[in-house]
Enzyme design. Structure first.
Site, PDB file in Angstrom:
ATOM      1  CB  SER A 193      -0.704   0.044   1.255  1.00 16.15           C
ATOM      2  OG  SER A 193      -1.653   1.104   1.259  1.00 16.15           O
ATOM      3  CE1 TYR A 206      -4.360  -2.095   5.231  1.00 17.02           C
ATOM      4  CE2 TYR A 206      -3.329   0.071   4.480  1.00 17.02           C
ATOM      5  CZ  TYR A 206      -4.342  -1.200   4.104  1.00 17.02           C
ATOM      6  OH  TYR A 206      -3.898  -1.313   2.916  1.00 17.02           O
TER       7      TYR A 206
END
Length: 301
Positions: A193, A206
């Site tokens: 990401s 995350y």
């Protein structure tokens, strides 16, 4: 089109003709469900015509029921691949839609409703794949969860464990189980990401897992290079997938992607060709790399 114009849901025959804004919406739990989204994510570009780059290959796609995973599965099917779609049981309806899309393209899809956190999940996935197809050529580690919190103190041990179990531990275990069955020229592609590079203050756990995926990708690529097995990653920015309404408030969802240089969120189909590149012979000299697909967000980083 100006940012404050109404949403545009036109044809995707040209890349710019995708939604600019989204109606306010929120889903109460993860994983999010694609069939509940408005508008539905665009997972297929009709202008993408397969040329047999992955003909008669077999790929496992985790989180393949929806979002980026569905788009990748469809693109792979266009290139001649049979698919194994790993998903949570609650995502059955989305998974069936993906299966139908793959079969419409003349390829086979094996649906495996398996929680990647479960003991033995990786071995079960590999065993069922080999039973059905007899081989594995690509592993697309795509499943992931995120739970925004205002501070580190707000992240419970349970959330911490869930985020790491799904995002990186499952990836580690499944890769470990698949590698003995890969041959020279086969590949692993991991979904990391932009959060590994430009981390948000409300996604600490995350972002940490996504950074771990980058390092995992590089180290594993180094480890497997001598066997001719390539390992790479894709780092998406804001993409219109079920993870978005399942993570953010309804108001936040409306302007997803507005802070990118391209002033919009990406659609799943815009990432799929990069996965094809990394899984096919077109990417035969690419390993240990991360491709950034984020509307230009990392240009200044």
């Amino acid at each position: 089109m100006k940012r404050d114009d109404p949403p545009y849901y036109g044809s995707i025959t040209q890349c710019h003709e995708v939604p600019i804004t989204f109606p306010a919406q929120h889903q109460d739990r993860q994983p999010g469900l694609e069939y509940l989204m408005n508008p539905k994510p665009v997972y297929d570009n009709p202008n993408y015509i397969g040329t047999g780059k992955l003909k008669d290959k077999v790929a496992i796609v985790t989180g393949g029921d929806s979002g980026i995973g569905r788009a990748v599965a469809v693109a792979f099917a266009k290139e001649g691949t049979d698919l194994v779609i790993v998903f949570m049981k609650s995502e059955e309806r989305d998974a069936q839609t993906t299966k139908a899309a793959i079969e419409k393209l003349g390829r086979s899809a094996l649906l495996l409703p398996i929680d990647l956190r479960q003991h033995g999940a990786a071995d079960q996935i590999v065993a069922q794949t080999l039973e059905r197809y007899g081989k594995i050529n690509s592993l697309i580690n795509n499943a992931g969860v995120q739970f925004p919190q205002p501070s580190l103190e707000a992240i419970s041990d349970k959330q911490l464990e869930t985020t790491f179990d799904v995002n990186i531990k499952a990836m580690f275990r499944l890769s470990r189980a698949v590698i003995p069955h890969l041959q020279r020229g086969d590949s692993i592609v991991n979904t990391t990401s932009i959060q590994a590079y430009i981390a948000s203050r409300n996604l600490i756990d995350y972002a940490s897992t996504k950074g771990a995926i980058v390092s995992f990708t590089r180290a594993l690529a180094h480890s497997l290079a001598g066997q001719g097995i390539r390992v790479n990653a894709i780092a998406p920015g804001p993409i219109w997938t079920p993870l978005q309404p399942a993570s953010w408030s309804a108001d936040t969802v409306q302007t997803l992607g507005a802070d990118t240089p391209m002033k919009r969120a990406g659609q799943p189909y815009e990432l799929a060709p990069a996965y094809v590149l990394l899984a096919s012979d077109d990417g035969s000299y690419i390993t240990g790399q991360v491709i950034h697909i984020n509307g230009g967000q990392t240009m200044a980083s």
